[in-house]
Design an enzyme around this catalytic site. Sequence first.
Site, PDB file in Angstrom:
ATOM      1  N   GLY A  44      59.934  32.203   0.291  1.00 29.92           N
ATOM      2  CA  GLY A  44      60.409  31.902  -0.671  1.00 29.92           C
ATOM      3  C   GLY A  44      59.230  31.162  -2.015  1.00 29.92           C
ATOM      4  CD  GLU A  99      63.745  26.217  -1.550  1.00 31.80           C
ATOM      5  OE1 GLU A  99      62.898  26.466  -0.417  1.00 31.80           O
ATOM      6  OE2 GLU A  99      64.941  25.882  -0.240  1.00 31.80           O
ATOM      7  CG  ASP A 103      72.986  28.699  -5.325  1.00 31.25           C
ATOM      8  OD1 ASP A 103      73.163  29.002  -6.283  1.00 31.25           O
ATOM      9  OD2 ASP A 103      73.023  30.417  -4.343  1.00 31.25           O
ATOM     10  CE  LYS A 131      70.960  31.024  -9.453  1.00 36.21           C
ATOM     11  NZ  LYS A 131      71.150  31.614  -7.862  1.00 36.21           N
ATOM     12  CG  PHE A 152      70.156  37.190  -6.666  1.00 29.39           C
ATOM     13  CD1 PHE A 152      70.416  36.210  -5.698  1.00 29.39           C
ATOM     14  CD2 PHE A 152      69.337  37.531  -6.660  1.00 29.39           C
ATOM     15  CE1 PHE A 152      69.410  36.167  -5.159  1.00 29.39           C
ATOM     16  CE2 PHE A 152      68.719  38.585  -5.519  1.00 29.39           C
ATOM     17  CZ  PHE A 152      68.511  37.331  -4.424  1.00 29.39           C
ATOM     18  CG  ASP A 159      63.532  37.780  -0.868  1.00 27.72           C
ATOM     19  OD1 ASP A 159      64.246  36.604  -1.200  1.00 27.72           O
ATOM     20  OD2 ASP A 159      64.353  38.384   0.273  1.00 27.72           O
ATOM     21  NE  ARG A 165      59.915  37.333   0.103  1.00 25.07           N
ATOM     22  CZ  ARG A 165      60.746  36.147   0.198  1.00 25.07           C
ATOM     23  NH1 ARG A 165      60.562  34.877  -0.041  1.00 25.07           N
ATOM     24  NH2 ARG A 165      61.571  36.911   1.589  1.00 25.07           N
TER      25      ARG A 165
HETATM   26  P1  5GP Z   1      71.504  26.968  -0.549  1.00 26.47           P
HETATM   27  O1  5GP Z   1      71.038  26.440   0.494  1.00 26.47           O
HETATM   28  O2  5GP Z   1      71.057  25.869  -2.108  1.00 26.47           O
HETATM   29  O3  5GP Z   1      72.375  28.089  -1.367  1.00 26.47           O
HETATM   30  O4  5GP Z   1      70.168  28.570  -1.243  1.00 26.47           O
HETATM   31  C1  5GP Z   1      69.254  28.383  -1.252  1.00 26.47           C
HETATM   32  C2  5GP Z   1      67.973  28.692  -0.846  1.00 26.47           C
HETATM   33  O5  5GP Z   1      68.701  30.360  -1.346  1.00 26.47           O
HETATM   34  C3  5GP Z   1      66.657  29.254  -1.694  1.00 26.47           C
HETATM   35  O6  5GP Z   1      65.209  28.949  -1.272  1.00 26.47           O
HETATM   36  C4  5GP Z   1      66.214  30.851  -1.773  1.00 26.47           C
HETATM   37  O7  5GP Z   1      65.869  31.290  -0.838  1.00 26.47           O
HETATM   38  C5  5GP Z   1      67.573  31.411  -1.751  1.00 26.47           C
HETATM   39  N1  5GP Z   1      67.903  31.288  -3.544  1.00 26.47           N
HETATM   40  C6  5GP Z   1      68.858  30.399  -3.836  1.00 26.47           C
HETATM   41  N2  5GP Z   1      69.210  31.614  -5.532  1.00 26.47           N
HETATM   42  C7  5GP Z   1      68.763  32.286  -4.907  1.00 26.47           C
HETATM   43  C8  5GP Z   1      68.280  33.411  -6.541  1.00 26.47           C
HETATM   44  O8  5GP Z   1      68.305  33.379  -7.767  1.00 26.47           O
HETATM   45  N3  5GP Z   1      67.725  34.379  -5.857  1.00 26.47           N
HETATM   46  C9  5GP Z   1      66.808  34.526  -4.770  1.00 26.47           C
HETATM   47  N4  5GP Z   1      66.105  35.326  -4.897  1.00 26.47           N
HETATM   48  N5  5GP Z   1      66.899  33.728  -3.923  1.00 26.47           N
HETATM   49  C10 5GP Z   1      67.903  32.680  -3.491  1.00 26.47           C
HETATM   50 MG    MG Z   2      64.180  29.354  -0.284  1.00 24.75          MG
END
Ligand code: 5GP
Ligand code: MG
Length: 175
Positions: A44, A99, A103, A131, A152, A159, A165
């Site tokens: 990403g 990054e 999330d 987020k 999302f 993606d 992407r």
């Molecule tokens: P976390 O471990 O913080 O929950 O997630 C981080 C990863 O989840 C990010 O690097 C990303 O790849 C993916 N991610 C989190 N939110 C989104 C979103 O809204 N859209 C997309 N495409 N990927 C997300």
């Molecule tokens: Mg990521």
Amino acid sequence: MKPSDRPHVIIPRAEIASIVVGLAGRISHDYRDKNPLLLGILKGSFVFMADLVRQLDFPLEVDFIRLSSYGSGTRTSGSVKVVQGLRSKVRGRHLLVVEDIVDTGITVAFLMDYLNKKKPASVKLCALLDKPSRRRVTMTIDYLGVTVPDRFLVGYGLDFGGKYRNLPDICGLEE
Ligand code: 5GP
Ligand code: MG
């Protein structure tokens, strides 16, 4: 998610560009004489990384690490693995993790822990998007672009099932 859902712009490319310039200014101020290693989390962050480093006019290096992630869904699995590790020597280096979006925080928390075990001089985090509504691990984002609501998002490297992407704007899929 319905196949009929079309991406609609949430953060237009011009706004992303000015966010990146702002981040680059702060990073330049802090890292100008540190020869940092910028570590992008694949896949990403590749677009953000490409734009960010082109706003930095001092010596630095770039590497990428690939972590297991969502697969083709829209929710994190909660367990993270290193799929493709680092080629660079990180001991004694100033590391800046780059990054796309934080999330739950699980991915970044795992990576910070993994990197700290390698005894770098410092490790900080730069994230384009935050987020916070779904955070499960408390953490500091040292360089944050912008906070986004719990939607999302796709585009600018992000993606859905491997697609979108290449969109130049950050978009939502749901109406
Ligand atoms: P976390 O471990 O913080 O929950 O997630 C981080 C990863 O989840 C990010 O690097 C990303 O790849 C993916 N991610 C989190 N939110 C989104 C979103 O809204 N859209 C997309 N495409 N990927 C997300
Ligand atoms: Mg990521």
